[in-house]
Design a protein around this motif. Structure first.
Motif, PDB file in Angstrom:
ATOM      1  N   VAL A 127      -3.526 -15.835  53.718  1.00 30.29           N
ATOM      2  CA  VAL A 127      -4.108 -15.831  55.710  1.00 30.29           C
ATOM      3  C   VAL A 127      -3.080 -16.962  55.858  1.00 30.29           C
ATOM      4  N   THR A 128      -2.966 -17.203  56.606  1.00 30.04           N
ATOM      5  CA  THR A 128      -1.210 -18.259  57.386  1.00 30.04           C
ATOM      6  C   THR A 128      -2.851 -18.771  58.028  1.00 30.04           C
ATOM      7  N   SER A 129      -2.338 -20.482  57.749  1.00 28.56           N
ATOM      8  CA  SER A 129      -3.207 -21.628  58.666  1.00 28.56           C
ATOM      9  C   SER A 129      -3.141 -21.941  60.071  1.00 28.56           C
ATOM     10  N   TYR A 130      -3.069 -22.428  60.299  1.00 28.72           N
ATOM     11  CA  TYR A 130      -2.025 -23.009  61.585  1.00 28.72           C
ATOM     12  C   TYR A 130      -1.877 -24.599  61.297  1.00 28.72           C
ATOM     13  N   ASP A 131      -1.423 -24.564  60.213  1.00 23.83           N
ATOM     14  CA  ASP A 131      -1.138 -26.253  59.675  1.00 23.83           C
ATOM     15  C   ASP A 131       0.627 -26.087  59.298  1.00 23.83           C
ATOM     16  N   SER A 132       0.926 -27.765  59.224  1.00 23.37           N
ATOM     17  CA  SER A 132       2.218 -27.726  58.778  1.00 23.37           C
ATOM     18  C   SER A 132       2.737 -27.372  57.641  1.00 23.37           C
ATOM     19  N   ASP A 133       2.230 -26.954  57.114  1.00 29.50           N
ATOM     20  CA  ASP A 133       2.571 -26.690  55.046  1.00 29.50           C
ATOM     21  C   ASP A 133       2.276 -25.313  55.162  1.00 29.50           C
ATOM     22  N   THR A 134       1.998 -24.508  56.330  1.00 24.87           N
ATOM     23  CA  THR A 134       1.796 -23.030  56.016  1.00 24.87           C
ATOM     24  C   THR A 134       3.453 -22.028  55.262  1.00 24.87           C
ATOM     25  N   ASP A 135       4.082 -22.691  56.083  1.00 18.66           N
ATOM     26  CA  ASP A 135       5.597 -21.819  56.282  1.00 18.66           C
ATOM     27  C   ASP A 135       5.604 -22.303  54.385  1.00 18.66           C
ATOM     28  N   ARG A 136       6.029 -23.452  54.396  1.00 22.13           N
ATOM     29  CA  ARG A 136       6.746 -23.883  52.727  1.00 22.13           C
ATOM     30  C   ARG A 136       5.703 -23.268  51.604  1.00 22.13           C
ATOM     31  N   ARG A 137       4.131 -23.471  52.106  1.00 25.42           N
ATOM     32  CA  ARG A 137       3.447 -23.073  50.790  1.00 25.42           C
ATOM     33  C   ARG A 137       2.978 -21.864  51.007  1.00 25.42           C
ATOM     34  N   ASP A 138       2.604 -20.491  52.313  1.00 18.87           N
ATOM     35  CA  ASP A 138       2.172 -19.423  51.993  1.00 18.87           C
ATOM     36  C   ASP A 138       3.853 -18.569  52.206  1.00 18.87           C
ATOM     37  N   ARG A 139       5.157 -18.772  52.662  1.00 17.24           N
ATOM     38  CA  ARG A 139       6.032 -17.985  52.220  1.00 17.24           C
ATOM     39  C   ARG A 139       7.194 -18.212  52.070  1.00 17.24           C
ATOM     40  N   LYS A 140       6.951 -19.269  51.185  1.00 11.63           N
ATOM     41  CA  LYS A 140       7.792 -19.637  50.173  1.00 11.63           C
ATOM     42  C   LYS A 140       7.660 -20.209  48.553  1.00 11.63           C
ATOM     43  N   GLU A 141       6.621 -20.866  48.345  1.00 18.50           N
ATOM     44  CA  GLU A 141       6.273 -21.081  46.936  1.00 18.50           C
ATOM     45  C   GLU A 141       5.122 -20.290  46.789  1.00 18.50           C
ATOM     46  N   ASP A 185     -11.791 -17.260  62.580  1.00 21.27           N
ATOM     47  CA  ASP A 185     -10.587 -15.414  62.853  1.00 21.27           C
ATOM     48  C   ASP A 185     -10.272 -15.628  61.520  1.00 21.27           C
ATOM     49  N   HIS A 186      -9.721 -16.661  60.656  1.00 22.89           N
ATOM     50  CA  HIS A 186      -9.996 -16.611  59.548  1.00 22.89           C
ATOM     51  C   HIS A 186     -10.092 -15.918  58.043  1.00 22.89           C
ATOM     52  N   GLY A 187     -12.063 -16.579  58.403  1.00 23.60           N
ATOM     53  CA  GLY A 187     -12.912 -15.870  57.907  1.00 23.60           C
ATOM     54  C   GLY A 187     -12.849 -14.485  58.162  1.00 23.60           C
ATOM     55  N   ARG A 188     -12.896 -14.053  59.730  1.00 20.65           N
ATOM     56  CA  ARG A 188     -12.996 -12.474  60.137  1.00 20.65           C
ATOM     57  C   ARG A 188     -11.968 -11.445  59.250  1.00 20.65           C
ATOM     58  N   ILE A 189     -10.307 -12.574  59.142  1.00 22.52           N
ATOM     59  CA  ILE A 189      -9.685 -11.297  58.114  1.00 22.52           C
ATOM     60  C   ILE A 189     -10.325 -11.362  57.153  1.00 22.52           C
ATOM     61  N   ILE A 190     -11.233 -11.995  56.416  1.00 19.39           N
ATOM     62  CA  ILE A 190     -10.843 -12.103  54.655  1.00 19.39           C
ATOM     63  C   ILE A 190     -12.595 -10.710  54.919  1.00 19.39           C
ATOM     64  N   ILE A 240       0.997 -10.823  39.021  1.00 24.53           N
ATOM     65  CA  ILE A 240       0.556 -10.587  39.889  1.00 24.53           C
ATOM     66  C   ILE A 240       0.916  -8.983  40.639  1.00 24.53           C
ATOM     67  N   PRO A 241       0.513  -8.003  40.854  1.00 21.06           N
ATOM     68  CA  PRO A 241       1.334  -7.167  41.287  1.00 21.06           C
ATOM     69  C   PRO A 241       1.873  -6.304  43.167  1.00 21.06           C
ATOM     70  N   VAL A 242       0.782  -8.103  43.542  1.00 19.67           N
ATOM     71  CA  VAL A 242       1.069  -7.181  45.482  1.00 19.67           C
ATOM     72  C   VAL A 242       0.087  -8.550  45.512  1.00 19.67           C
ATOM     73  N   TYR A 243       1.491  -9.563  46.570  1.00 16.44           N
ATOM     74  CA  TYR A 243       0.692 -10.187  47.209  1.00 16.44           C
ATOM     75  C   TYR A 243       0.363  -9.645  48.471  1.00 16.44           C
ATOM     76  N   LEU A 244      -0.143 -10.124  49.015  1.00 18.69           N
ATOM     77  CA  LEU A 244      -0.787  -9.487  50.682  1.00 18.69           C
ATOM     78  C   LEU A 244      -0.256 -10.822  51.614  1.00 18.69           C
ATOM     79  N   LEU A 245       0.158 -10.674  52.495  1.00 17.69           N
ATOM     80  CA  LEU A 245       0.100 -12.158  53.673  1.00 17.69           C
ATOM     81  C   LEU A 245       0.230 -12.256  54.424  1.00 17.69           C
ATOM     82  N   VAL A 246      -1.241 -12.186  55.645  1.00 16.52           N
ATOM     83  CA  VAL A 246      -1.381 -11.865  56.490  1.00 16.52           C
ATOM     84  C   VAL A 246      -0.568 -12.458  57.179  1.00 16.52           C
ATOM     85  N   ASP A 247      -0.133 -13.083  58.253  1.00 16.33           N
ATOM     86  CA  ASP A 247       0.807 -13.797  58.696  1.00 16.33           C
ATOM     87  C   ASP A 247       0.335 -14.120  59.930  1.00 16.33           C
ATOM     88  N   ARG A 248      -0.208 -15.417  60.770  1.00 15.66           N
ATOM     89  CA  ARG A 248      -1.043 -14.986  62.302  1.00 15.66           C
ATOM     90  C   ARG A 248       0.264 -15.803  63.423  1.00 15.66           C
TER      91      ARG A 248
END
Length: 185
Positions: free
Chosen positions: A105-119, A38-43, A129-137
């Motif tokens: 695109v978020t993954s279903y792992d324990s680091d997603t919150d820290r990595r994709d949403r904060k760091e 599904d992650h690959g399909r979103i990309i 970088i002008p735009v950061y697009l986060l697809v939060d599954r």
């Protein structure tokens, strides 16, 4: 750890562990989960939309970036919207200056919150970088971060899957996020 030490560790891991994808953000080493179907399909979906609206650009799914204020971080985004020749002549870790939009695109792992949403929002904003697009599954939302001020993004627009979201002028098109409902667990 120095950035050069991390780069050597990442090269060694890539040679010895199939699919190993390491990142170095905020002074922490992290592993990036292997993408599921599904992650690959979103990309794929985003790549098609980008090509339709901006044929002068490419959504690069493979390039690593040198990020953060003092250029000590290293990230492997899921996609980078750039001119086609933006990274020609650069190595595994490229300068982020030609990047118009970074995609995660978020993954279903324990680091997603820290990595994709904060760091990553902080690191990408520090890198200009002008735009950061986060697809939060997990939350079934798309977050468009824009207007980096060198420390953070001043604007964050959040829309649930199924709604239209307009991307900033530097990208120049919008997304109907309805199809994203099909690619979540």
């Amino acid at each position: 750890m120095l950035a050069s030490e991390f780069e050597e560790l990442a090269r060694t891991a890539a040679r010895t562990v199939e699919g190993a994808r390491l990142e170095f953000i905020g002074g922490h080493i992290g592993g990036k989960a292997l993408p599921d179907g599904d992650h690959g399909r979103i990309i794929q979906w985003l790549t098609r939309i980008c090509m339709q609206h901006r044929p002068d650009l490419w959504l690069d799914p493979a390039q690593g970036l040198v990020i953060e204020t003092y250029r000590e971080g290293r990230a492997r985004p899921d996609g980078l919207l750039v001119p086609a020749d933006a990274f020609v002549g650069q190595g595994e870790w490229a300068d982020p200056s030609p990047v118009l939009m970074v995609v995660e695109v978020t993954s279903y792992d324990s680091d997603t919150d820290r990595r994709d949403r904060k760091e990553k929002p902080r690191a990408y904003a520090e890198s200009g970088i002008p735009v950061y697009l986060l697809v939060d599954r997990d939350s079934l939302e798309v977050k468009v971060h824009s207007r980096p001020d060198g420390a953070r993004y001043e604007r964050v627009e959040t829309v649930p899957f199924g709604k239209w979201v307009e991307l900033p002028e530097s990208v120049g098109f919008g997304l109907d996020t309805e199809p994203l409902k099909n690619w979540v667990r």
